[in-house]
Motif scaffolding. Structure first.
Motif, PDB file in Angstrom:
ATOM      1  N   ASN A 120       0.827  -1.197   0.000  1.00 44.16           N
ATOM      2  CA  ASN A 120       0.000   0.000   0.000  1.00 44.16           C
ATOM      3  C   ASN A 120       0.871   1.261   0.000  1.00 44.16           C
ATOM      4  OD1 ASN A 120      -1.296   2.224   1.907  1.00 44.16           O
ATOM      5  ND2 ASN A 120      -2.954   1.156   0.878  1.00 44.16           N
ATOM      6  N   LYS A 121       0.496   2.256  -0.828  1.00 47.14           N
ATOM      7  CA  LYS A 121       1.313   3.466  -0.992  1.00 47.14           C
ATOM      8  C   LYS A 121       1.438   4.282   0.294  1.00 47.14           C
ATOM      9  CE  LYS A 121       0.245   4.084  -5.908  1.00 47.14           C
ATOM     10  NZ  LYS A 121      -0.383   4.997  -6.901  1.00 47.14           N
ATOM     11  N   VAL A 122       0.352   4.366   1.063  1.00 46.26           N
ATOM     12  CA  VAL A 122       0.380   5.120   2.321  1.00 46.26           C
ATOM     13  C   VAL A 122       1.291   4.418   3.326  1.00 46.26           C
ATOM     14  CG1 VAL A 122      -0.988   5.895   4.291  1.00 46.26           C
ATOM     15  CG2 VAL A 122      -1.885   6.151   1.974  1.00 46.26           C
ATOM     16  N   CYS A 123       1.144   3.102   3.428  1.00 41.18           N
ATOM     17  CA  CYS A 123       1.970   2.330   4.350  1.00 41.18           C
ATOM     18  C   CYS A 123       3.454   2.454   4.004  1.00 41.18           C
ATOM     19  CB  CYS A 123       1.554   0.865   4.332  1.00 41.18           C
ATOM     20  SG  CYS A 123      -0.104   0.564   4.974  1.00 41.18           S
ATOM     21  N   GLU A 124       3.743   2.431   2.711  1.00 46.64           N
ATOM     22  CA  GLU A 124       5.132   2.531   2.261  1.00 46.64           C
ATOM     23  C   GLU A 124       5.725   3.899   2.583  1.00 46.64           C
ATOM     24  OE1 GLU A 124       7.748   1.606  -1.780  1.00 46.64           O
ATOM     25  OE2 GLU A 124       5.557   1.715  -1.883  1.00 46.64           O
ATOM     26  N   LEU A 125       4.946   4.942   2.336  1.00 44.39           N
ATOM     27  CA  LEU A 125       5.440   6.302   2.555  1.00 44.39           C
ATOM     28  C   LEU A 125       5.633   6.615   4.032  1.00 44.39           C
ATOM     29  CD1 LEU A 125       6.039   8.979   0.922  1.00 44.39           C
ATOM     30  CD2 LEU A 125       3.757   9.707   1.638  1.00 44.39           C
ATOM     31  N   LEU A 126       4.685   6.185   4.869  1.00 42.04           N
ATOM     32  CA  LEU A 126       4.716   6.517   6.292  1.00 42.04           C
ATOM     33  C   LEU A 126       5.352   5.419   7.144  1.00 42.04           C
ATOM     34  CD1 LEU A 126       1.176   8.135   6.699  1.00 42.04           C
ATOM     35  CD2 LEU A 126       3.369   9.278   6.300  1.00 42.04           C
ATOM     36  N   GLU A 127       5.660   4.302   6.508  1.00 40.41           N
ATOM     37  CA  GLU A 127       6.286   3.162   7.194  1.00 40.41           C
ATOM     38  C   GLU A 127       5.396   2.615   8.308  1.00 40.41           C
ATOM     39  OE1 GLU A 127      10.323   4.037   8.313  1.00 40.41           O
ATOM     40  OE2 GLU A 127      10.765   5.006   6.392  1.00 40.41           O
ATOM     41  N   VAL A 128       4.112   2.421   7.969  1.00 48.73           N
ATOM     42  CA  VAL A 128       3.142   1.898   8.924  1.00 48.73           C
ATOM     43  C   VAL A 128       2.549   0.591   8.401  1.00 48.73           C
ATOM     44  CG1 VAL A 128       2.569   4.155   9.881  1.00 48.73           C
ATOM     45  CG2 VAL A 128       1.290   3.295   7.903  1.00 48.73           C
ATOM     46  N   GLU A 129       1.804  -0.088   9.267  1.00 50.88           N
ATOM     47  CA  GLU A 129       1.220  -1.379   8.904  1.00 50.88           C
ATOM     48  C   GLU A 129      -0.080  -1.238   8.127  1.00 50.88           C
ATOM     49  OE1 GLU A 129       0.911  -3.957  12.416  1.00 50.88           O
ATOM     50  OE2 GLU A 129       2.366  -2.617  13.381  1.00 50.88           O
ATOM     51  N   VAL A 130      -0.918  -0.277   8.529  1.00 51.83           N
ATOM     52  CA  VAL A 130      -2.227  -0.097   7.887  1.00 51.83           C
ATOM     53  C   VAL A 130      -2.438   1.378   7.541  1.00 51.83           C
ATOM     54  CG1 VAL A 130      -3.271  -2.109   8.975  1.00 51.83           C
ATOM     55  CG2 VAL A 130      -3.396   0.096  10.131  1.00 51.83           C
ATOM     56  N   PRO A 131      -3.133   1.670   6.440  1.00 53.01           N
ATOM     57  CA  PRO A 131      -3.275   3.065   5.982  1.00 53.01           C
ATOM     58  C   PRO A 131      -4.409   3.824   6.667  1.00 53.01           C
ATOM     59  CG  PRO A 131      -4.306   1.606   4.396  1.00 53.01           C
ATOM     60  CD  PRO A 131      -3.701   0.716   5.458  1.00 53.01           C
ATOM     61  N   ILE A 132      -4.289   3.956   7.991  1.00 56.40           N
ATOM     62  CA  ILE A 132      -5.270   4.686   8.790  1.00 56.40           C
ATOM     63  C   ILE A 132      -4.538   5.801   9.527  1.00 56.40           C
ATOM     64  CG2 ILE A 132      -6.934   4.564  10.681  1.00 56.40           C
ATOM     65  CD1 ILE A 132      -7.354   1.612   9.981  1.00 56.40           C
ATOM     66  N   ILE A 133      -4.950   7.040   9.286  1.00 55.07           N
ATOM     67  CA  ILE A 133      -4.285   8.220   9.850  1.00 55.07           C
ATOM     68  C   ILE A 133      -5.215   8.922  10.827  1.00 55.07           C
ATOM     69  CG2 ILE A 133      -3.256  10.461   9.291  1.00 55.07           C
ATOM     70  CD1 ILE A 133      -2.549   9.329   6.538  1.00 55.07           C
ATOM     71  N   GLU A 134      -4.657   9.408  11.907  1.00 57.14           N
ATOM     72  CA  GLU A 134      -5.408  10.213  12.865  1.00 57.14           C
ATOM     73  C   GLU A 134      -5.360  11.678  12.439  1.00 57.14           C
ATOM     74  OE1 GLU A 134      -4.741  12.243  17.207  1.00 57.14           O
ATOM     75  OE2 GLU A 134      -3.449  10.584  16.609  1.00 57.14           O
ATOM     76  N   GLY A 135      -6.505  12.331  12.399  1.00 59.69           N
ATOM     77  CA  GLY A 135      -6.540  13.757  12.076  1.00 59.69           C
ATOM     78  C   GLY A 135      -5.884  14.591  13.159  1.00 59.69           C
ATOM     79  N   GLY A 136      -5.657  15.868  12.878  1.00 61.31           N
ATOM     80  CA  GLY A 136      -4.946  16.742  13.803  1.00 61.31           C
ATOM     81  C   GLY A 136      -5.664  17.010  15.107  1.00 61.31           C
ATOM     82  N   LEU A 137      -7.008  17.064  15.098  1.00 63.92           N
ATOM     83  CA  LEU A 137      -7.833  17.220  16.297  1.00 63.92           C
ATOM     84  C   LEU A 137      -7.415  18.409  17.173  1.00 63.92           C
ATOM     85  CD1 LEU A 137      -8.268  13.484  17.395  1.00 63.92           C
ATOM     86  CD2 LEU A 137      -9.810  14.889  16.049  1.00 63.92           C
ATOM     87  N   ALA A 138      -7.877  19.580  16.813  1.00 59.95           N
ATOM     88  CA  ALA A 138      -7.585  20.786  17.598  1.00 59.95           C
ATOM     89  C   ALA A 138      -7.952  20.590  19.060  1.00 59.95           C
ATOM     90  CB  ALA A 138      -8.360  21.971  17.026  1.00 59.95           C
ATOM     91  N   PHE A 139      -7.059  21.008  19.945  1.00 59.37           N
ATOM     92  CA  PHE A 139      -7.216  20.966  21.398  1.00 59.37           C
ATOM     93  C   PHE A 139      -7.118  19.563  22.005  1.00 59.37           C
ATOM     94  CE2 PHE A 139      -9.143  25.025  20.368  1.00 59.37           C
ATOM     95  CZ  PHE A 139      -8.645  25.852  21.357  1.00 59.37           C
ATOM     96  N   VAL A 140      -7.454  18.520  21.257  1.00 55.65           N
ATOM     97  CA  VAL A 140      -7.517  17.187  21.874  1.00 55.65           C
ATOM     98  C   VAL A 140      -6.678  16.137  21.147  1.00 55.65           C
ATOM     99  CG1 VAL A 140      -9.759  17.618  22.917  1.00 55.65           C
ATOM    100  CG2 VAL A 140      -9.659  16.609  20.627  1.00 55.65           C
ATOM    101  N   GLY A 141      -5.820  16.550  20.208  1.00 55.60           N
ATOM    102  CA  GLY A 141      -4.934  15.607  19.523  1.00 55.60           C
ATOM    103  C   GLY A 141      -3.656  15.423  20.314  1.00 55.60           C
ATOM    104  N   ASN A 142      -3.740  14.726  21.425  1.00 56.30           N
ATOM    105  CA  ASN A 142      -2.632  14.616  22.372  1.00 56.30           C
ATOM    106  C   ASN A 142      -1.653  13.494  22.025  1.00 56.30           C
ATOM    107  OD1 ASN A 142      -5.150  13.209  23.202  1.00 56.30           O
ATOM    108  ND2 ASN A 142      -3.835  12.301  24.759  1.00 56.30           N
ATOM    109  N   GLY A 143      -0.540  13.480  22.722  1.00 60.19           N
ATOM    110  CA  GLY A 143       0.533  12.548  22.424  1.00 60.19           C
ATOM    111  C   GLY A 143       0.193  11.094  22.679  1.00 60.19           C
TER     112      GLY A 143
END
Length: 316
Positions: free
Chosen positions: A2-25
């Motif tokens: 998968n292109k997303v997995c290859e680019l980001l070096e992850v297992e599955v192509p699921i990304i968390e949005g930035g989430l203003a105020f609540v996108g914590n570490g």
């Protein structure tokens, strides 16, 4: 692969949005631990807290994660960029949205990081690619928070963006489970991004009042604010959103409305839990969320469900 997995070096192509105020570490780390790509949000955070959340994410996971910079939501984003530069060895990518990324793309790429650009039209997707973006996150009108003025749905936006650019395309807006992920990928997306689903998680630092409001939402529980400012915001309906709607009808001017939708009112509701004093960014998928779970569990279940659906025979 998968292109997303290859680019980001992850297992599955699921990304968390930035989430203003609540996108914590810790939330970013949990998404990454599940095999997806977590992100630490900078909107609503001081520079010091932004740095703290990056370090918390790095302590909680050895897997790749990124950060989000909503350009127009920072009076001066330079200090945040310097934090990214300082900790660039911990970060895989930076996502940019809510503004023109032209100035920032080369700066981030010079750090050796990947650049993800959030768009809402095929035209702006092509422009971002020409500026050097590594990936497009095209967000449909179903999404919570700030939306594009063109108000294109994810269903129509994804195939048009995919037709226009050659870099990986991620679908956002209306994604909540394996079914919606599979649907987006059938439209041509290489992956998906979610925001609202990740708010209702154990690791997210959003106030319990906000999480409960998501769990209680119906299919018609969200509405659009500030359409007249050409910067629509999708929020959960509440007394405060009603107040803003009434103000828009009575005096639809920038001077009257803009002070009512500043970030502090977003933070009051979503982070402090004072729902009557602010607005809650939320997508139309809220009514499909019935439980507060671990983000790690959500990512793994979604990936499994989507894979099963995409591998199953299509019945007509």
């Amino acid at each position: 692969m998968n292109k997303v997995c290859e680019l980001l070096e992850v297992e599955v192509p699921i990304i968390e949005g930035g989430l203003a105020f609540v996108g914590n570490g810790l939330l970013a780390a949990a998404v990454s631990e599940g095999g997806g790509f977590g992100q630490v949000g900078s909107a609503g955070r001081t520079v010091e807290n932004f740095e703290k959340q990056i370090l918390l994410a790095a302590e909680a996971t050895a897997k790749p994660f990124g950060v989000n910079i909503p350009i127009s939501q920072h009076t001066d984003f330079t200090p945040y960029i310097e934090v990214i530069r300082k900790h660039r060895d911990l970060i895989q990518a930076v996502s940019l949205g809510a503004g023109n990324p032209k100035q920032l793309i080369p700066v981030i790429k010079d750090m050796g990081l990947k650049v993800l650009v959030l768009t809402s039209t095929a035209f702006h997707s092509a422009k971002a690619e020409s500026l050097g973006a590594d990936m497009i996150i095209c967000e449909g009108y179903e999404a919570g928070g700030s939306n594009g003025p063109s108000e294109l749905s994810t269903l129509t936006l994804v195939p048009q963006v995919k037709k226009t650019v050659s870099i990986p395309v991620v679908a956002a807006g209306g994604i909540v489970d394996g079914r919606s992920m599979a649907s987006a990928m059938l439209l041509g997306a290489d992956g998906v991004q979610m925001g609202t689903r990740f708010v209702a998680t154990k690791e997210c630092e959003a106030h319990d009042n906000f999480k409960d409001a998501i769990l209680k939402a119906r299919d018609d529980s969200t509405e659009i604010l500030t359409r007249m400012l050409k910067g629509p915001i999708r929020v959960l309906k509440n007394d405060y959103s009603k107040k803003v709607q009434e103000a828009e009808k009575e005096n639809p001017t920038l001077e009257n409305i803009l002070p009512m939708v500043r970030g502090k009112y977003n933070g009051l509701a979503m982070f402090d839990g004072e729902l009557s004093k602010g607005f809650m960014s939320c997508g139309q998928v809220a009514s499909l969320i019935d439980e507060v779970e671990s983000a790690e569990v959500i990512v793994r279940r979604m990936a499994t469900e989507a894979k099963e659906i995409l591998n199953s025979p299509i019945k007509i």
